[in-house]
Enzyme design. Structure first.
Site, PDB file in Angstrom:
ATOM      1  N   TYR A 468       9.420 -60.611 -10.990  1.00  0.00           N
ATOM      2  CA  TYR A 468       9.683 -59.179 -11.190  1.00  0.00           C
ATOM      3  C   TYR A 468       8.504 -58.409 -11.789  1.00  0.00           C
ATOM      4  O   TYR A 468       8.699 -57.519 -12.594  1.00  0.00           O
ATOM      5  CB  TYR A 468      10.934 -58.960 -12.055  1.00  0.00           C
ATOM      6  CG  TYR A 468      12.031 -59.964 -11.814  1.00  0.00           C
ATOM      7  CD1 TYR A 468      12.627 -60.091 -10.564  1.00  0.00           C
ATOM      8  CD2 TYR A 468      12.469 -60.806 -12.837  1.00  0.00           C
ATOM      9  CE1 TYR A 468      13.628 -61.026 -10.342  1.00  0.00           C
ATOM     10  CE2 TYR A 468      13.469 -61.737 -12.612  1.00  0.00           C
ATOM     11  CZ  TYR A 468      14.046 -61.852 -11.360  1.00  0.00           C
ATOM     12  OH  TYR A 468      15.030 -62.780 -11.149  1.00  0.00           O
ATOM     13  N   HIS A 469       7.279 -58.723 -11.353  1.00  0.00           N
ATOM     14  CA  HIS A 469       6.100 -58.054 -11.898  1.00  0.00           C
ATOM     15  C   HIS A 469       5.213 -57.459 -10.802  1.00  0.00           C
ATOM     16  O   HIS A 469       3.998 -57.686 -10.799  1.00  0.00           O
ATOM     17  CB  HIS A 469       5.269 -59.033 -12.744  1.00  0.00           C
ATOM     18  CG  HIS A 469       6.017 -59.637 -13.884  1.00  0.00           C
ATOM     19  ND1 HIS A 469       5.695 -60.871 -14.425  1.00  0.00           N
ATOM     20  CD2 HIS A 469       7.079 -59.194 -14.600  1.00  0.00           C
ATOM     21  CE1 HIS A 469       6.527 -61.150 -15.423  1.00  0.00           C
ATOM     22  NE2 HIS A 469       7.376 -60.145 -15.534  1.00  0.00           N
ATOM     23  N   PRO A 470       5.746 -56.677  -9.861  1.00  0.00           N
ATOM     24  CA  PRO A 470       4.905 -56.112  -8.808  1.00  0.00           C
ATOM     25  C   PRO A 470       3.998 -55.004  -9.347  1.00  0.00           C
ATOM     26  O   PRO A 470       4.416 -54.186 -10.169  1.00  0.00           O
ATOM     27  CB  PRO A 470       5.925 -55.550  -7.809  1.00  0.00           C
ATOM     28  CG  PRO A 470       7.112 -55.198  -8.658  1.00  0.00           C
ATOM     29  CD  PRO A 470       7.161 -56.259  -9.730  1.00  0.00           C
TER      30      PRO A 470
END
Length: 534
Positions: A468-470
């Protein structure tokens, strides 16, 4: 007062948008509008830390996006949930407070972004932070964002730390201090047993400001340009289309997926793609939607017959019911967990200058982002690659703002990423095999059977996904592919900035929320000093 004209319009009330709304509205002489597509942050599941377990099945506050099929994941679609409420993903994440490595920001500066080196950004990290334990050259106790040690860490989190030390990692009491390397319990963005999102830190205390208007349930369709100047936001609210005009600036803070999508719908982006979508080109910016990258992550799961861990069983359900009562009455106990309570950072190869693997130890069995039930009790260990070389894209699937964009992170496309992932998994297994943990649990057979290179690579491709780190899709820089300059102004357009994780030229080495808040704190100063607002 005119409810359609503002000095500043901020699109997106996530981590960056909340910071900007608070900082810009400090000046009572300016009017600020903050637009959010989702609802207000009233759900108890947001405020109870353990409510994160239900977020994947609560679409009202978390948008369940997917990638296009990923060749590097054997054709699977990745899952990309993003917060869709006040606070954005800071209202739905695991609350881990990590800044990244000092070298990350020095690298940003070296990529053509003066003013973004570690010494430049540290004051903004400190400005944002209110750390209940740490107060030194790295930390502050006077900022809006509360950072705290876990109130009731699970006994297995401490056992994980002991096991990692037994495996040779140093114990680290502060991952955000002089050095990141080592293992320990994470600090979290909580306060008094509740989640402390960017909305709680920056927005909630300031909602009564007469010059700040927060609008929820609002979808921004496009930014209106007149003579190369951003002048208005066309939006849809309750089925009605309207325009808000900006006297000074429009700031896009919609995140790594929606920020480039909004620019492209507005005619700013790669010309060939916009022409193919039937969108009139306003500003040819080939870098919009490029440089998408993210932390690929794979999870080792272990069975453990202990009711101290979360799990699906009659005893586990009864303990959760007790925890709900305890949390409701006292904001304490079992449900103050963020699940990913402990972790660490290490080098997958000794010749590396900095750690490139991050671990998150989860006090339950985590399968398919928590969407696939797994009966019984156990624990999980995330293995995350911090500096992947693979790069992907965001493109429009439709000109309809209600439709999600095409997300293609190209996970594990670069062969070097797989090499480091395999090395990281093997080192993580060494931790699980230490006496402090091996006495209580055993790795699942489906992963433990993957021992040789071919089998391990196949298992990783079968199970890896995002953590969840785009970032990176509107990256800052001064070259032809940069979307914004080092002041975060959109190149070739006046009165328009992008301020969120999409501007990061390279992902930071760790969870991205703290870095996004820092970025917005610095951006607020840049905006206040901007000629746009003169």
């Amino acid at each position: 007062m005119d409810d359609s004209s503002f000095d500043y319009i901020i699109v997106g009330a996530g981590s960056a948008g909340c910071v900007l709304a608070a900082r810009l509205s400090e000046n009572p002489a300016v009017r600020v509008a903050l637009l959010e597509a989702g609802p207000r942050d009233t759900s108890p599941l947001i405020h109870c830390p353990a409510g994160i377990a239900a977020m994947p099945i609560i679409p009202s506050v978390s948008q369940p996006l997917e990638t296009v099929p990923q060749p590097g994941l054997l054709g699977r679609k990745g899952y990309q949930p993003r917060g869709r409420t006040l606070g954005g993903s800071s209202s739905t994440n695991a609350m881990v407070y990590i800044r990244g490595q000092h070298a990350d920001y020095n690298h940003w500066a070296a990529m053509g972004n003066p003013g973004w080196a570690w010494d430049d950004v540290l004051p903004y990290f400190r400005r944002a932070e209110r750390n209940e334990r740490l107060h030194d050259e790295w930390h502050s106790q006077s900022g809006p964002l509360n950072v705290v040690d876990l109130q009731s860490p699970n006994v297995f989190s401490r056992r994980f730390v002991d096991a990692a030390v037994q495996a040779g990692l140093p114990h680290n009491e502060d991952f955000n201090g002089a050095s990141q390397e080592g293992v320990g319990l994470y600090q979290v963005t909580q306060r008094g047993g509740e989640r402390f999102s960017a909305a709680k830190a920056y927005l909630t205390p300031n909602l009564d400001r007469p010059n700040l208007q927060v609008m929820t349930g609002v979808t921004a369709e496009r930014i209106v340009l007149e003579g190369g100047v951003a002048t208005a936001v066309q939006l849809v609210q309750a089925g009605q289309r309207r325009c808000l005009t900006a006297r000074r600036e429009i700031i896009v803070s919609a995140g790594a997926f929606q920020s480039p999508a909004l620019l492209m719908r507005s005619g700013m982006g790669p010309g060939a793609h916009l022409q193919a979508m039937g969108i009139a080109l306003q500003c040819d910016l080939p870098g919009v939607g490029e440089n998408l990258h993210d932390h690929p992550d794979v999870v080792l799961v272990a069975e453990a017959a202990s009711f101290a861990l979360f799990g699906i069983s009659p005893a586990g359900a009864w303990r959760i019911l007790q925890g709900m009562w305890h949390w409701h009455q006292q904001r304490r106990g079992f449900l103050t967990t963020n699940f990913a309570e402990a972790g660490g950072f290490y080098k997958s190869s000794p010749d590396l200058a900095h750690p490139n693997i991050q671990l998150h130890f989860v006090v339950g069995k985590l399968v398919n982002h928590g969407r696939t039930p797994s009966f019984g009790h156990g624990y999980s260990l995330h293995v995350c690659l911090l500096q992947p070389k693979s790069r992907g894209t965001v493109r429009l699937a439709s000109t309809d703002a209600m439709m999600p964009p095409l997300i293609d992170p190209q996970f594990l496309a670069d062969p070097e990423d797989m090499v480091h992932m395999m090395q990281g998994v093997r080192q993580a297994r060494q931790i699980l095999a230490q006496p402090a943990l091996s006495a209580y649990g055993r790795e699942w057979a489906k992963s433990s059977r993957a021992q040789n290179d071919e089998a391990l690579a196949h298992w990783i491709r079968e199970n890896a996904d995002t953590i969840y780190h785009p970032v990176g899709t509107c990256r800052m820089g001064q070259d032809a592919m940069a979307v914004v300059d080092p002041q975060l102004r959109v190149r070739g357009v006046q009165a328009l900035r992008v301020v969120d994780a999409s501007v990061m030229p390279r992902v930071v080495s760790g969870n991205t929320n703290a870095a996004t808040i820092m970025l917005a704190e610095k951006a607020a100063d840049l905006i206040k000093a901007s000629p746009f607002g003169a």
